[in-house]
Write a protein that holds these residues in place. Structure first.
Motif, short mmCIF file in Angstrom:
data_model
loop_
_atom_site.label_atom_id
_atom_site.label_comp_id
_atom_site.label_asym_id
_atom_site.label_seq_id
_atom_site.Cartn_x
_atom_site.Cartn_y
_atom_site.Cartn_z
N GLN A 1 0.85 -1.21 0.00
CA GLN A 1 0.00 0.00 0.00
C GLN A 1 0.88 1.26 0.00
O GLN A 1 0.83 2.06 0.94
N PRO A 2 1.69 1.42 -1.05
CA PRO A 2 2.71 2.47 -1.02
C PRO A 2 2.18 3.89 -1.20
O PRO A 2 2.93 4.85 -1.11
N TRP A 3 0.88 4.03 -1.46
CA TRP A 3 0.31 5.33 -1.80
C TRP A 3 0.19 6.27 -0.62
O TRP A 3 0.05 5.86 0.53
N HIS A 4 0.19 7.54 -0.93
CA HIS A 4 0.00 8.60 0.08
C HIS A 4 -0.62 9.79 -0.66
O HIS A 4 -0.09 10.23 -1.67
N PHE A 5 -1.75 10.27 -0.14
CA PHE A 5 -2.48 11.31 -0.87
C PHE A 5 -2.35 12.67 -0.19
O PHE A 5 -2.34 12.77 1.03
N VAL A 6 -2.30 13.69 -1.03
CA VAL A 6 -2.46 15.07 -0.53
C VAL A 6 -3.65 15.65 -1.28
O VAL A 6 -3.64 15.72 -2.52
N VAL A 7 -4.69 16.00 -0.54
CA VAL A 7 -5.91 16.52 -1.16
C VAL A 7 -5.89 18.04 -1.10
O VAL A 7 -5.83 18.63 -0.01
#
Ligand SMILES: Cc1cc2nc3c(=O)[nH]c(=O)nc-3n(C[C@H](O)[C@H](O)[C@H](O)COP(=O)(O)O)c2cc1C
Length: 170
Positions: free
Chosen positions: A43-49
Motif C-alpha cells: 500500500q505504497p500510496w500517500h495522498f495530498v488533497v
C-alpha cells in the motif's frame, strides 16, 4: 451503477464547473482507492488533497512554467477542479510499486464515475515533483494527480485499439 457500465462510461474530463465536491464524497473515493491490490500488500500510496483555490492556482501556475501547449489544458483543469488529489508513494521496487499505485488510481477514477464525479488522471504533474515535495514537505515520489469535480460536458468515447490488435492467443 453496474461495474461494466462504470468502466464503459468513464471519461477523462477536462472541463469542470464551479461546484464544490463534498469532503465525504472525496473520502468515499479515497476509501475505494485504498482497497486496491498492491505488491506484497505494501500500500505504497500517500495522498495530498488540495481543495484550497489559491493552492490549486499555485500548482497550476507552477506546472504552467513547464508547459508546452497540450499541458496548458491540464493546468486549467488543476485550477478549475474542485479537488486535486496528489498521489505520492514510497517507491522501493519501482516496477511493482508503481503498478500498485496505478491500481489505486484506477479504483479512484472508477468510483468517481460511479458517483457521477468527473475525473482526470494527470501524469504531467511529475514535471513539478520536486516543487511539490518541497511545498508539502514530503520525501515520497510523486506519481500522478487526479482532478475531481463536476462537469456539464460529457465527451464521447475516445478510440481504442481492437482486442485483436493487442492480444495474442496460444
Ligand atoms: C498515466 C496517465 C497519465 C495521464 N496524464 C494526463 C495528463 O497529464 N493530462 C491529461 O489531460 N490527460 C492525461 N491522461 C488521460 C489520457 O489522455 C486519457 O486517459 C486518454 O486520452 C483516453 O481517454 P479517456 O480516458 O477519456 O478514455 C493520462 C492518463 C493516464 C493513464
Amino acid at each position: 451503477m453496474e461495474l461494466s457500465k462504470v468502466i464503459e462510461e468513464r471519461r477523462s474530463i477536462r472541463h469542470f464547473i464551479d461546484k464544490k465536491l463534498e469532503r465525504k464524497i472525496i473520502e468515499d473515493i479515497l476509501e475505494h482507492a485504498i482497497m486496491a491490490p498492491s505488491a506484497h500488500n505494501k500500500q505504497p500510496w500517500h495522498f495530498v488533497v488540495v481543495q484550497d483555490k489559491y493552492q490549486k492556482l499555485d500548482i497550476s501556475l507552477l506546472l504552467n512554467d513547464y508547459s508546452s501547449d497540450p499541458v496548458k489544458t491540464t493546468c486549467d483543469v488543476i485550477r478549475d477542479c474542485s479537488a486535486l488529489v496528489l498521489v505520492f508513494a514510497d517507491i522501493e521496487d519501482e516496477v511493482m510499486d508503481v503498478q500498485s499505485v496505478g491500481a489505486c488510481i484506477e479504483n479512484m477514477i472508477l468510483r468517481a464515475r460511479d458517483l457521477d464525479v468527473a475525473s482526470l488522471w494527470i501524469g504531467y504533474i511529475i514535471k513539478i515533483e520536486s516543487e511539490l515535495q518541497r511545498k508539502f514537505s514530503l520525501e515520497k515520489r510523486l506519481i500522478a494527480a487526479v482532478a475531481l469535480g463536476y462537469t456539464d460536458y460529457f465527451p464521447s468515447k475516445r478510440p481504442r485499439k481492437t482486442l485483436n490488435e493487442v492480444c495474442l492467443w496460444y
